[in-house]
Design a protein around this motif. Sequence first.
Motif, short mmCIF file in Angstrom:
data_model
loop_
_atom_site.label_atom_id
_atom_site.label_comp_id
_atom_site.label_asym_id
_atom_site.label_seq_id
_atom_site.Cartn_x
_atom_site.Cartn_y
_atom_site.Cartn_z
N GLY A 128 0.78 -1.21 0.09
CA GLY A 128 -0.11 0.15 -0.20
C GLY A 128 0.86 1.28 0.05
N PHE A 129 1.98 1.29 0.71
CA PHE A 129 2.73 2.53 0.86
C PHE A 129 3.45 2.60 -0.46
CE2 PHE A 129 6.85 4.52 1.45
CZ PHE A 129 6.67 5.43 2.47
N LEU A 130 3.95 1.52 -1.13
CA LEU A 130 4.60 1.88 -2.38
C LEU A 130 3.63 2.07 -3.56
CD1 LEU A 130 7.03 -1.18 -1.88
CD2 LEU A 130 7.71 1.04 -2.25
N ALA A 131 2.41 1.29 -3.65
CA ALA A 131 1.42 1.87 -4.38
C ALA A 131 0.93 3.11 -4.54
CB ALA A 131 0.17 1.13 -4.32
N ALA A 132 0.86 3.95 -3.23
CA ALA A 132 0.56 5.37 -3.25
C ALA A 132 1.75 6.01 -3.67
CB ALA A 132 0.56 5.55 -1.70
N TRP A 133 3.17 5.77 -3.46
CA TRP A 133 4.00 6.63 -3.95
C TRP A 133 4.16 6.37 -5.55
CZ3 TRP A 133 6.48 10.54 -2.51
CH2 TRP A 133 6.24 11.09 -1.18
N ALA A 134 3.85 5.08 -6.01
CA ALA A 134 3.92 5.00 -7.73
C ALA A 134 2.68 5.99 -8.27
CB ALA A 134 3.76 3.51 -7.96
N GLU A 135 1.82 5.54 -7.52
CA GLU A 135 0.52 6.77 -7.88
C GLU A 135 1.11 8.31 -7.90
OE1 GLU A 135 -4.34 7.48 -7.46
OE2 GLU A 135 -3.41 5.72 -6.43
N PHE A 136 1.69 8.55 -7.11
CA PHE A 136 2.22 9.98 -7.00
C PHE A 136 2.89 10.02 -8.09
CE2 PHE A 136 6.07 12.28 -6.03
CZ PHE A 136 5.47 13.71 -5.88
N GLY A 137 4.00 9.07 -8.52
CA GLY A 137 4.72 9.23 -9.59
C GLY A 137 4.06 9.34 -10.77
N LEU A 138 2.86 8.51 -11.18
CA LEU A 138 1.95 8.65 -12.19
C LEU A 138 1.30 9.83 -12.36
CD1 LEU A 138 -0.47 5.68 -13.34
CD2 LEU A 138 -1.15 8.25 -13.21
N ASP A 139 0.80 10.45 -11.40
CA ASP A 139 -0.06 11.64 -11.29
C ASP A 139 0.92 13.02 -11.52
OD1 ASP A 139 -2.28 10.46 -10.83
OD2 ASP A 139 -2.11 10.91 -8.63
N THR A 140 2.10 12.74 -11.10
CA THR A 140 3.21 14.09 -11.24
C THR A 140 3.75 14.05 -12.75
OG1 THR A 140 3.88 13.91 -8.98
CG2 THR A 140 5.15 15.04 -10.60
N SER A 141 3.76 12.78 -13.32
CA SER A 141 4.43 12.75 -14.63
C SER A 141 3.35 13.19 -15.66
CB SER A 141 4.49 11.16 -15.12
OG SER A 141 3.43 10.46 -15.48
N LYS A 142 1.91 13.47 -15.21
CA LYS A 142 1.04 14.07 -16.09
C LYS A 142 1.27 15.40 -16.53
CE LYS A 142 -2.83 10.85 -14.83
NZ LYS A 142 -4.20 10.95 -14.38
N SER A 143 1.88 16.08 -15.59
CA SER A 143 1.90 17.58 -15.65
C SER A 143 3.57 17.97 -15.78
CB SER A 143 1.44 18.19 -14.13
OG SER A 143 2.18 17.80 -13.20
N ARG A 144 4.47 17.13 -15.19
CA ARG A 144 5.74 17.49 -15.37
C ARG A 144 6.69 16.47 -16.45
NH1 ARG A 144 8.01 17.22 -9.20
NH2 ARG A 144 9.93 17.43 -10.43
N GLY A 145 6.05 15.32 -16.83
CA GLY A 145 6.86 14.48 -17.71
C GLY A 145 7.78 13.57 -16.97
N SER A 146 8.63 13.02 -17.58
CA SER A 146 9.38 12.03 -16.87
C SER A 146 10.09 12.74 -15.72
CB SER A 146 10.65 11.32 -17.82
OG SER A 146 10.12 10.86 -18.75
N PHE A 147 10.20 12.13 -14.46
CA PHE A 147 10.84 12.48 -13.23
C PHE A 147 11.20 11.54 -12.51
CE2 PHE A 147 6.95 11.93 -11.02
CZ PHE A 147 7.33 11.88 -9.88
N LYS A 148 12.08 11.81 -11.35
CA LYS A 148 12.46 11.04 -10.37
C LYS A 148 12.52 11.79 -9.15
CE LYS A 148 16.71 9.25 -9.64
NZ LYS A 148 17.77 8.36 -10.02
N ALA A 149 12.10 11.62 -7.82
CA ALA A 149 12.45 12.40 -6.67
C ALA A 149 12.64 11.38 -5.36
CB ALA A 149 11.19 13.15 -6.36
#
Length: 161
Positions: A128-149
């Motif tokens: 659940g913890f990892l899925a939430a962060w993967a979803e954050f990655g998915l949502d952020t990529s919509k507006s920012r493109g490829s990224f890593k944080a």
Amino acid sequence: MTSPAVTLWTAALCKQDPGYGGWAFVRKTDGESGAATIKGAAGGERRTSPARMSLSAVIEALTSLSDLPPDTPVTLRFADPALAGELVASDGAYATAEPEAWAAARALVAARPVLNLVPLATSAPQTGFLAAWAEFGLDTSKSRGSFKAAIPKPNLMKFPA
């Protein structure tokens, strides 16, 4: 001196059409004094595939081990149920769909002689913890493109290791 034991957890998700995806990993290193260190990262991409996101999580997690000797015992717990089979198949679906990411992941796996691959149950609290962060990655990529944080330390302190 013995090498510290390391556990990696990875997860990824992808929504087809238009193909936004996210991944996350957490690394826990058990220290000699009993103290553990924990770190992690999340990221995402546009126009991607589930295979690429799963492989990206593995690549990022294994790359995070560059500060440790190759013979450090590592357990990789992954949420993608097909991952272990895909990493050993020379002509599997991941190798065909994402040849560059698959080759990079295979090379990193081969560089770790003491690597234990363990599927992560969907009911595991880490999932659940990892899925939430993967979803954050998915949502952020919509507006920012490829990224890593990096996952912030206060959030990592909540990781159910």
